[in-house]
Scaffold this motif. Structure first.
Motif, PDB file in Angstrom:
ATOM      1  N   SER A 842      15.511  66.522  58.759  1.00  0.00           N
ATOM      2  CA  SER A 842      14.834  65.520  57.946  1.00  0.00           C
ATOM      3  C   SER A 842      15.643  65.284  56.667  1.00  0.00           C
ATOM      4  O   SER A 842      16.618  65.984  56.384  1.00  0.00           O
ATOM      5  CB  SER A 842      13.418  65.977  57.588  1.00  0.00           C
ATOM      6  N   GLN A 843      15.190  64.321  55.849  1.00  0.00           N
ATOM      7  CA  GLN A 843      15.888  64.031  54.588  1.00  0.00           C
ATOM      8  C   GLN A 843      15.846  65.225  53.656  1.00  0.00           C
ATOM      9  O   GLN A 843      16.830  65.534  52.987  1.00  0.00           O
ATOM     10  CB  GLN A 843      15.267  62.805  53.902  1.00  0.00           C
ATOM     11  N   ALA A 844      14.712  65.932  53.581  1.00  0.00           N
ATOM     12  CA  ALA A 844      14.599  67.113  52.718  1.00  0.00           C
ATOM     13  C   ALA A 844      15.544  68.211  53.173  1.00  0.00           C
ATOM     14  O   ALA A 844      16.194  68.883  52.360  1.00  0.00           O
ATOM     15  CB  ALA A 844      13.151  67.617  52.710  1.00  0.00           C
ATOM     16  N   GLN A 845      15.658  68.387  54.506  1.00  0.00           N
ATOM     17  CA  GLN A 845      16.552  69.424  55.032  1.00  0.00           C
ATOM     18  C   GLN A 845      18.017  69.046  54.799  1.00  0.00           C
ATOM     19  O   GLN A 845      18.856  69.900  54.506  1.00  0.00           O
ATOM     20  CB  GLN A 845      16.255  69.638  56.521  1.00  0.00           C
ATOM     21  N   LEU A 846      18.317  67.728  54.931  1.00  0.00           N
ATOM     22  CA  LEU A 846      19.673  67.273  54.613  1.00  0.00           C
ATOM     23  C   LEU A 846      19.971  67.474  53.136  1.00  0.00           C
ATOM     24  O   LEU A 846      21.107  67.763  52.742  1.00  0.00           O
ATOM     25  CB  LEU A 846      19.830  65.794  54.990  1.00  0.00           C
ATOM     26  N   ASN A 847      18.961  67.322  52.295  1.00  0.00           N
ATOM     27  CA  ASN A 847      19.112  67.551  50.859  1.00  0.00           C
ATOM     28  C   ASN A 847      19.539  68.994  50.603  1.00  0.00           C
ATOM     29  O   ASN A 847      20.447  69.273  49.814  1.00  0.00           O
ATOM     30  CB  ASN A 847      17.788  67.229  50.164  1.00  0.00           C
ATOM     31  N   ILE A 848      18.882  69.951  51.284  1.00  0.00           N
ATOM     32  CA  ILE A 848      19.240  71.376  51.139  1.00  0.00           C
ATOM     33  C   ILE A 848      20.635  71.629  51.690  1.00  0.00           C
ATOM     34  O   ILE A 848      21.424  72.411  51.124  1.00  0.00           O
ATOM     35  CB  ILE A 848      18.186  72.248  51.863  1.00  0.00           C
ATOM     36  N   LEU A 849      20.954  70.949  52.795  1.00  0.00           N
ATOM     37  CA  LEU A 849      22.287  71.094  53.375  1.00  0.00           C
ATOM     38  C   LEU A 849      23.362  70.641  52.389  1.00  0.00           C
ATOM     39  O   LEU A 849      24.386  71.306  52.200  1.00  0.00           O
ATOM     40  CB  LEU A 849      22.361  70.282  54.668  1.00  0.00           C
ATOM     41  N   ALA A 850      23.122  69.494  51.700  1.00  0.00           N
ATOM     42  CA  ALA A 850      24.070  68.999  50.700  1.00  0.00           C
ATOM     43  C   ALA A 850      24.161  69.957  49.526  1.00  0.00           C
ATOM     44  O   ALA A 850      25.246  70.235  48.999  1.00  0.00           O
ATOM     45  CB  ALA A 850      23.635  67.615  50.212  1.00  0.00           C
ATOM     46  N   LEU A 851      23.001  70.494  49.070  1.00  0.00           N
ATOM     47  CA  LEU A 851      22.982  71.435  47.957  1.00  0.00           C
ATOM     48  C   LEU A 851      23.753  72.702  48.289  1.00  0.00           C
ATOM     49  O   LEU A 851      24.513  73.233  47.475  1.00  0.00           O
ATOM     50  CB  LEU A 851      21.521  71.745  47.590  1.00  0.00           C
ATOM     51  N   SER A 852      23.562  73.209  49.506  1.00  0.00           N
ATOM     52  CA  SER A 852      24.269  74.415  49.937  1.00  0.00           C
ATOM     53  C   SER A 852      25.770  74.197  49.937  1.00  0.00           C
ATOM     54  O   SER A 852      26.551  75.051  49.472  1.00  0.00           O
ATOM     55  CB  SER A 852      23.791  74.805  51.352  1.00  0.00           C
ATOM     56  N   THR A 853      26.163  73.016  50.462  1.00  0.00           N
ATOM     57  CA  THR A 853      27.609  72.722  50.524  1.00  0.00           C
ATOM     58  C   THR A 853      28.198  72.619  49.123  1.00  0.00           C
ATOM     59  O   THR A 853      29.266  73.178  48.826  1.00  0.00           O
ATOM     60  CB  THR A 853      27.828  71.411  51.288  1.00  0.00           C
ATOM     61  N   PHE A 854      27.504  71.896  48.207  1.00  0.00           N
ATOM     62  CA  PHE A 854      28.017  71.702  46.846  1.00  0.00           C
ATOM     63  C   PHE A 854      28.137  73.044  46.115  1.00  0.00           C
ATOM     64  O   PHE A 854      29.159  73.341  45.492  1.00  0.00           O
ATOM     65  CB  PHE A 854      27.082  70.775  46.078  1.00  0.00           C
ATOM     66  N   ILE A 855      27.075  73.868  46.196  1.00  0.00           N
ATOM     67  CA  ILE A 855      27.105  75.165  45.478  1.00  0.00           C
ATOM     68  C   ILE A 855      28.174  76.057  46.069  1.00  0.00           C
ATOM     69  O   ILE A 855      28.928  76.727  45.337  1.00  0.00           O
ATOM     70  CB  ILE A 855      25.718  75.820  45.533  1.00  0.00           C
ATOM     71  N   GLY A 856      28.272  76.031  47.383  1.00  0.00           N
ATOM     72  CA  GLY A 856      29.277  76.904  48.019  1.00  0.00           C
ATOM     73  C   GLY A 856      30.687  76.521  47.601  1.00  0.00           C
ATOM     74  O   GLY A 856      31.497  77.376  47.218  1.00  0.00           O
ATOM     75  N   ILE A 857      31.004  75.192  47.641  1.00  0.00           N
ATOM     76  CA  ILE A 857      32.353  74.752  47.256  1.00  0.00           C
ATOM     77  C   ILE A 857      32.559  74.914  45.755  1.00  0.00           C
ATOM     78  O   ILE A 857      33.620  75.336  45.299  1.00  0.00           O
ATOM     79  CB  ILE A 857      32.554  73.286  47.693  1.00  0.00           C
ATOM     80  N   GLY A 858      31.518  74.602  44.967  1.00  0.00           N
ATOM     81  CA  GLY A 858      31.639  74.688  43.509  1.00  0.00           C
ATOM     82  C   GLY A 858      31.874  76.098  43.020  1.00  0.00           C
ATOM     83  O   GLY A 858      32.634  76.338  42.076  1.00  0.00           O
TER      84      GLY A 858
END
Length: 944
Positions: A842-858
């Protein structure tokens, strides 16, 4: 390096802080491990992050998407709402503050190593096109060094030496709402691949692949170029075949036989080329050629021949038109000759009529009568002038006599009485001189009343004599008075001296010092002078002196009274003279003067009227004389015209005049058609037609003095016409060799067609080589891209750990990143049969997926010297469980001994902010509460 303080003024939602003298909004201690901004949406949280972005990159990515410049936005600067401006825009209720035009946008960043970055601008919006007036200045201050202005690239190099893109630098540190939305919207694996390449600072490689792909897709540049050269090659082959077919159709076996015929026809034009100066307007010099003919010369010369041909045809038309014009002029000249003859015949007939109709004898009598009357008028004018001169001499009569009377002294001398009588004598002369006019006009003149004049004169003499007698008495009395007054003064002075002497010598006085008398006791002294016998001599003498002085004053007083009485009589006599003589005399003289002036003016007016009548009559006679003289002159002129200067009027015979009329009629009968009339015209019609023809084009240039030039011009025009006709025929023969327009360019380079075909063949082969190289390079770079993504993302421990910690899905708890030729995919160990998470989340789950990717790379990136991550409202669409899990992730990161990253987070959710504070209570958490929004921006409260 950490950002420790931000100062904002007039940027986006932040205006001028009313609580500070410098009007800055200041956020300090931002280098704390965790900084939380919380408040309502639209109250400045996002503007805070955008202020940092603008200061570091000179742009705001979210705003650029709204502009129409190169970002595909939907709005212009004028369309944008105030909420999308770069510069703070005060509300209507806050207009008492400084106008927007006077405000300056300022954002200042202070880092924990002492570095300061300050950006300023006066622009209302960001740059939206190349012609935009947006401008900003960037000031950079390192600790212990002087401030300096640097470029955006120099600032980017300071923070990230390996990056050449400011937007990539910001995306590596800031996860804005727009970034999450981009991740959610990127639905294809290939788009996700590009997004991750940006996160990993590999945009250059992705852009290179995208550019190479342009050369592989259908319709790419190389394919179009290849198609273009193949088409041109085919076209050249076709043109070569068509030209050969054209030469055969016009009777030439090959190009050589065509050139031979061209040379023959061109030689026929050389005589005209040698005379090019004679036909300068034809540009025959275009046909000049020297040396051997080349293939390109034929086409060029044929084009020039076509130009000369067109101009020659035009010139032929001009010569034909000129021939018609000259012939028309010639016809007009012939007509003018006959019209002038007709004019002479009409004028002669008019002169004959004048002589025949003229009354010479009557005209002679009229002339003599005019001269006689002119003499009479001249005599009348002279007589009137004499009379006018005489009458003017009488104008001042009786005018100044009154002025000669001495009205002040009431005296009239004898000259006045004489002047009055002289005036009446002149009045009689006036009456005699102008008696005719006086009687004719019924005028009256003053009457000479000698009785009245004699009475006034006699009465004046009587009164004046009496006045003279009294005046003599007055003079005698005054003389006595003056004499006695002078004697008394001397005597009184002497007596006073005696009196003073006596008074000063009283004791020694025994007798009178004047008369030496010693006895003053007699009765005379006692009775007349009142002296006392017992008084001393000095007292008696003093009394006598006083009495003597008193008696002398009484005599003078009596004389003065007498003189006053006489003077009063003089006044009475003067009054009588004035009333009884002077006033009546002056009144009478004025009456005489007025009556005379009335008569004088009428006489003068009558004379002036006679003068005017004489002048009028004279003018009439002059006009009649002039008319008569004009008539004489016309008759004499007619005589000279018809018979010459030797024939006089009296010798003209009527028969001669009649014969002239007959000759004129015969001439018109034979020449009416030549002068353009069907009837015998009058002189006005002939003159009008002459004028009309003379005004025709160029007639005046030739007639009457330049007829030879007209002949020469007609001959020259005919000669030029014949030469142009011959030139056109020879050009027409040559132009039969002209190739059609579509072959013209190829024909001019016929001999080079084979070389051109070979060139296109070589270029086609070269393009095939380039296409093969592009395919190989693209494959190589894609392999490298997949390898980079695989190395960075596949099995990335931090991304997987953040994802599993937040746990967006109860079934798919672990995260795997797969990179293949299709793009980047997210999957899980529990998924089989090529099913990917981004297809089912869902959009909320994709939101968490994007957050995880950003924090991990950052958390793992090392290329930037800034060790802070900025998250703008990261918990949107998360449920409570995910929010708690995210807080635990943050706490775990901050507790990690190997972690140097610090977080600045914004949220609209007060519960999330409060929960963060509770969970992080053993950490140094700094909170900024945005409690409301005022006229100049957010109402901010800091809480440690």
């Amino acid at each position: 390096m950490y950002l420790s303080e931000v100062k904002i003024k007039n940027f986006r939602g932040y205006g001028e802080n009313p609580n500070r003298s410098d009007h800055y909004y200041i956020f300090d201690e931002l280098d704390s491990p965790l900084v939380v901004f919380h408040g309502f949406n639209g109250h400045g949280k996002t503007s805070f992050f955008e202020a940092i972005e603008w200061c570091l990159t000179d742009t705001v990515a979210r705003l650029e998407r709204l502009y129409k410049a190169d970002h595909g936005g939907a709005y212009t600067a004028n369309d944008l709402n105030r909420s999308h401006y770069l510069k703070f825009s005060a509300s209507v209720s806050n207009q008492r503050r400084r106008p927007v035009e006077e405000r300056e946008v300022v954002v200042e960043l202070l880092f924990d190593n002492g570095t300061q970055v300050i950006r300023r601008s006066n622009s209302r919006v960001l740059s939206i096109s190349d012609s935009s007036d947006y401008d900003s200045s960037l000031e950079f201050i390192e600790k212990g060094k002087e401030p300096k202005n640097i470029s955006n690239n120099e600032l980017l190099e300071y923070f990230a030496t390996r990056s050449n893109d400011g937007s990539s630098f910001i995306r590596a540190h800031v996860l804005a709402q727009e970034g999450i939305t981009d991740f959610v919207r990127k639905t294809s694996p290939d788009e996700r691949k590009s997004l991750f390449m940006r996160y990993l600072q590999q945009e250059g490689l992705s852009d290179h692949i995208a550019r190479l792909r342009l050369y592989l897709n259908g319709g790419n540049v190389l394919s179009r170029k290849k198609t273009e050269h193949e088409g041109k090659k085919t076209e050249l082959n076709s043109q070569q075949q068509q030209i050969n077919g054209f030469l055969q159709n016009i009777g030439y076996a090959d190009f050589e036989s065509y050139k031979t015929q061209f040379h023959v026809l061109f030689v026929q034009l050389l005589p005209f080329v040698k005379r090019a100066s004679r036909f300068s307007n034809l540009s025959i010099n275009l046909l000049m050629h020297e040396g051997v003919f080349e293939a390109t010369d034929y086409s060029k010369l044929l084009q020039s021949a076509a130009q000369v041909y067109e101009r020659a045809v035009t010139e032929k038309g001009k010569l034909q038109a000129r021939h018609a014009e000259l012939q028309t002029i010639r016809d007009h000249v012939k007509s003018l000759d006959f019209l002038y003859q007709a004019e002479q015949w009409i004028r002669k007939s008019n002169h004959a009529r004048s002589l025949k109709d003229g009354d010479i004898e009557g005209l002679q009598k009229t002339t003599e009568e005019i001269e006689r009357h002119k003499l009479l008028v001249e005599q009348s004018k002279r007589a009137s002038a004499d009379q006018l001169s005489k009458v003017i001499g009488f104008e001042q009569m009786f005018d100044s006599i009154s002025d000669q009377i001495d009205n002040t002294n009431k005296n009239i001398n004898l000259n006045v009485w004489k002047a009055i009588r002289d005036g009446f004598d002149r009045l009689r002369l006036f009456e005699q001189e102008f008696q005719e006019i006086i009687e004719q006009e019924g005028l009256s003149i003053p009457v000479h009343d000698e009785e009245k004049l004699s009475y006034l004169q006699t009465h004046f003499i009587s009164l004046d004599g009496e006045r003279q007698q009294i005046a003599d008495n007055i003079r005698s009395t005054n003389e006595k008075k003056n004499s006695l007054s002078s004697l008394n003064s001397q005597y009184k002075h002497m007596l006073n001296q005696v009196k003073e002497y006596i008074q000063n010598h009283t004791e020694s006085i025994t007798s009178c010092p004047v008369c030496l008398n010693e006895d003053f006791t007699s009765a005379r002294y006692n009775n007349e002078l009142g002296l006392q016998p017992e008084s001393s001599i000095s007292i008696n003498i003093t009394s006598i002196i006083d009495k003597t002085v008193s008696n002398g004053d009484k005599v003078l007083e009596a004389l003065s009274d007498e003189a006053a009485l006489l003077n009063s009589k003089i006044v009475e006599l003067n009054s009588s003279i004035a009333i009884e003589v002077i006033v009546p005399l002056i009144s009478w003289l004025q009456s005489v003067r007025e009556k005379f002036l009335a008569c004088y003016r009428e006489v003068k007016s009558t004379i002036e009227k006679q003068q005017r009548e004489s002048r009028t009559l004279e003018n009439q006679l002059i006009e009649r004389g002039r008319d008569a003289e004009e008539l004489w002159e016309r008759l004499r002129e007619s005589t000279r015209v018809l018979f010459g200067d030797d024939v006089e009027l009296k010798n003209i015979k009527v028969e001669a005049l009649d014969n002239l009329w007959v000759s004129k009629s015969r001439w018109f009968e034979g020449n009416l058609q030549k002068i353009g009339f069907e009837y015998e015209p009058n002189l006005e019609e002939i003159t009008s037609k002459i004028l009309l023809i003379r005004n025709e084009k160029e007639v005046a240039d030739y007639y009457p003095n330049n007829l030879v030039q007209l002949d020469e011009n007609q001959i020259s025009n005919k000669r030029n016409f014949l030469m142009i006709e011959l030139l056109i025929k020879r050009l027409d023969d040559l132009l039969k060799l002209r190739v059609p327009g579509e072959y013209n360019d190829f024909f001019s380079r016929y001999e080079q067609l084979d070389a051109a075909i070979r060139q296109h063949t070589e270029k086609i082969d070269l393009i095939d080589t380039y296409q093969q190289q592009v395919r190989l390079k693209h494959s190589e770079l894609v392999t490298k891209q997949n390898q980079i993504l695989g190395d960075q993302l596949h099995g990335h421990p931090v991304i997987a750990w953040v994802y599993s910690a937040i746990n967006p899905h109860t079934q798919y708890k672990d995260l795997k990143v797969i990179v293949d030729h299709q793009g980047t995919h997210f999957t899980s160990e529990e998924i089989q049969n090529n099913l990917y998470l981004d297809q089912i989340f869902s959009q909320a789950q994709l939101n968490i997926l994007a957050l995880s990717t950003f924090i991990g790379i950052g958390l793992t990136q090392q290329y930037s010297s800034l060790d802070q991550l900025f998250l703008d409202d990261p918990i949107q669409s998360m449920d409570d469980v995910n929010v708690l899990a995210f807080i635990d992730v943050l706490r775990a990161v901050l507790n990690s001994e190997t972690n140097k990253k610090r977080f600045i987070i914004s949220t609209h959710d007060d519960n999330f902010a409060e929960l963060l504070a509770v969970k992080m209570r053993n950490k140094n958490v700094l909170q900024y509460f945005i409690e409301g929004y005022g006229p100049e921006g957010p109402v901010v409260r800091k809480h440690d």
